[in-house]
Design a protein around this motif. Sequence first.
Motif, PDB file in Angstrom:
ATOM      1  N   LEU B 337      -3.679 -10.577 -20.529  1.00  0.00           N
ATOM      2  CA  LEU B 337      -4.050  -9.237 -20.056  1.00  0.00           C
ATOM      3  C   LEU B 337      -2.934  -8.638 -19.209  1.00  0.00           C
ATOM      4  N   LEU B 338      -2.389  -9.437 -18.281  1.00  0.00           N
ATOM      5  CA  LEU B 338      -1.349  -8.942 -17.376  1.00  0.00           C
ATOM      6  C   LEU B 338      -0.123  -8.466 -18.159  1.00  0.00           C
ATOM      7  N   LYS B 339       0.226  -9.238 -19.166  1.00  0.00           N
ATOM      8  CA  LYS B 339       1.380  -8.915 -19.996  1.00  0.00           C
ATOM      9  C   LYS B 339       1.193  -7.535 -20.668  1.00  0.00           C
ATOM     10  N   TYR B 340       0.052  -7.373 -21.313  1.00  0.00           N
ATOM     11  CA  TYR B 340      -0.198  -6.120 -22.035  1.00  0.00           C
ATOM     12  C   TYR B 340      -0.412  -4.939 -21.088  1.00  0.00           C
ATOM     13  N   LEU B 341      -1.052  -5.236 -19.955  1.00  0.00           N
ATOM     14  CA  LEU B 341      -1.306  -4.182 -18.977  1.00  0.00           C
ATOM     15  C   LEU B 341       0.027  -3.644 -18.446  1.00  0.00           C
ATOM     16  N   LYS B 342       0.951  -4.544 -18.209  1.00  0.00           N
ATOM     17  CA  LYS B 342       2.288  -4.186 -17.744  1.00  0.00           C
ATOM     18  C   LYS B 342       2.974  -3.301 -18.778  1.00  0.00           C
ATOM     19  N   GLU B 343       2.933  -3.764 -20.003  1.00  0.00           N
ATOM     20  CA  GLU B 343       3.530  -2.999 -21.111  1.00  0.00           C
ATOM     21  C   GLU B 343       2.960  -1.598 -21.181  1.00  0.00           C
ATOM     22  N   CYS B 344       1.645  -1.548 -21.079  1.00  0.00           N
ATOM     23  CA  CYS B 344       0.932  -0.278 -21.227  1.00  0.00           C
ATOM     24  C   CYS B 344       1.265   0.690 -20.104  1.00  0.00           C
ATOM     25  N   LEU B 345       1.306   0.162 -18.876  1.00  0.00           N
ATOM     26  CA  LEU B 345       1.381   1.054 -17.729  1.00  0.00           C
ATOM     27  C   LEU B 345       2.783   1.576 -17.445  1.00  0.00           C
ATOM     28  N   VAL B 346       3.800   0.958 -18.032  1.00  0.00           N
ATOM     29  CA  VAL B 346       5.143   1.531 -17.858  1.00  0.00           C
ATOM     30  C   VAL B 346       5.347   2.702 -18.822  1.00  0.00           C
ATOM     31  N   TRP B 347       4.496   2.799 -19.841  1.00  0.00           N
ATOM     32  CA  TRP B 347       4.563   3.939 -20.763  1.00  0.00           C
ATOM     33  C   TRP B 347       4.139   5.205 -20.043  1.00  0.00           C
ATOM     34  N   LYS B 348       4.713   6.288 -20.460  1.00  0.00           N
ATOM     35  CA  LYS B 348       4.249   7.573 -19.932  1.00  0.00           C
ATOM     36  C   LYS B 348       3.135   8.073 -20.847  1.00  0.00           C
TER      37      LYS B 348
END
Lengths: 349, 349
Positions: B337-348
């Motif tokens: 979850l942390l990995k994907y959440l990180k990926e997701c949240l750096v996106w604009k």
Amino acid sequence: MKHGGDILTYKHLFDGEIIDFSSNINPLGPPSILKDKLIDGLNNLVIYPDIKYRLLKEEIAKYLGCSIDEVILGNGAVDIINTFSLMFNRVIVFKPCFSEYIDRPKILGKEVIVLETNKEFNVEEDLISRNVSSGDLVILGNPNNPTGKRIKANVVLKIYEMIEEKGAFLLLDEAFFEFCPADYDSIKLFSGRKNLCVIRAATKFFGLPGIRLGYAFTNCEISKTYNELSIPWNINTYAEIAGRCILSDTNYIIESREYIDSQRKFMFSKLKEIENIQIFDSDANFILIKLLEHDEDFVFNFLIKRGILIRKASSFEGLDKTYIRIAVKDHENNLKLLKYLKECLVWKA
Amino acid sequence: MKHGGDILTYKHLFDGEIIDFSSNINPLGPPSILKDKLIDGLNNLVIYPDIKYRLLKEEIAKYLGCSIDEVILGNGAVDIINTFSLMFNRVIVFKPCFSEYIDRPKILGKEVIVLETNKEFNVEEDLISRNVSSGDLVILGNPNNPTGKRIKANVVLKIYEMIEEKGAFLLLDEAFFEFCPADYDSIKLFSGRKNLCVIRAATKFFGLPGIRLGYAFTNCEISKTYNELSIPWNINTYAEIAGRCILSDTNYIIESREYIDSQRKFMFSKLKEIENIQIFDSDANFILIKLLEHDEDFVFNFLIKRGILIRKASSFEGLDKTYIRIAVKDHENNLKLLKYLKECLVWKA
């Protein structure tokens, strides 16, 4: 003694396993296909059941011959009776009947009108036309508990039409449906009718009182209101699993119906040989008996000391202490009951 | 999305097994001693559960440290909330909270007053003194869902005393109790107090959402009224079996609490490294997150495509589309979850 099946209360009165004739459960036990499915199901306890019970409703709709939107679910049939009691302000019932038809609405603060049946415990139609008003909920057991009486197709249709004309609603409790002769199916009979709900259940016929699965057929609009009133996840995972596999077991259904039919006939023929009782015709897997020389306590106490639990029937409004109710069980146990009952009833009180 | 755990609705969006971060269940699964007991229990389905649940209540009373008469049971905690809603005419809640605190009484025709919490989602005591009247039911989650906030012992005591003084009643929902730091036990804290019920449940901590077992501590008088209002056999046989064996598994309880505590700490430390979110302190096995640059749909859609189901939180009254709630699960899944959440949240967005 408000309900049958309360073995724990009487356990101390007999040293051994008590045979329960006080609750009316299929003596063949649940369908054999269920066991493996339930063991598989152990892995599903860690997730919530589907909050909409889509796959379960699909199976039930197939079994009942209706659409998924017409299926509602309850934590046992009594949950459905309870939720319908919430939806109406006044409830009309005929005594004697399952005590929860009276108790649930009363407990929920609703008005309950208890009408008389005739001498043979049949519902007289003119009482409906005289007593039912717009917005009422009429609850009828079909077959009725504790009498075992099933209403004939033309009569139940006429009763429904009177109720519909008044703008009232009929809740037909058919928890014992599958035990009855296959003369008519209310759900087919009432197809397209709006002011009706037909309750069925896994409890009695499928031998699963522990699993708590009631279901019913009603129209889509009522179904929507019902689903709102129901608490979320009211059906547990095991009940969901059971409901998805037992209803398609046609062999089990036919075999159970035939077995109960033959045992019911056997019981009637043997009970007729016993003096001092009056037996009431039954379409279900239980028989109401009027004691002509003893009372329920005498017979109950005699039998419990011999390891047999029967249902005293005076807790049913409309009956007194001269009535008992017995289940139709497997042949061996039925013989045992008949033997002791005979012994008991020749005694003078 | 009114409740978590609804995997079936989103199944078509991911080809594979979906990891459910939307419901808050102990990732260690149920106690291992349970499996054999449930398999044995298959033989008990053909009989009714004890209508008084005497042996089950005995075990729960032992676990809670109260008397048997003070134990009440529900078909999940939500059944207890529902039945208490029936008992009172007006309900006071603080938003955001578990939606059923608002929905159940509303559906049952009761008045519901929804009060605000402060910026940190804490209950402000003067709102109680200003809004609560005699005969009201106040429902508080402790820890609260979706915020994860546990009320401090001295504060909850003060809140109770204000409620008691007004002649109102406090329903404290502690369905997540065992996940919390063992700083105080409300049942000991409120021993002898009359206007209170403390809900606990097997659902979350014992990893058994499918089995439907909620229970609570309240005073004997309320307990009597509650039992009357409850439908008969509202607890199924499996829930009865589970309740009788899981509560004495002290090792499981300690191990689970420690595991969740370590994973919660781990999650907090890692979430703090992620930009554009605000994390709320939690004492439970879930974490509320405010999204500073995205909305719940964006994050939800990103994650579900990767096989992760989270809880959008806008359906909680008092929260908007900038909130999500995630469960604390096992280490491996938490990392995912942390990995994907990180990926997701750096996106604009």
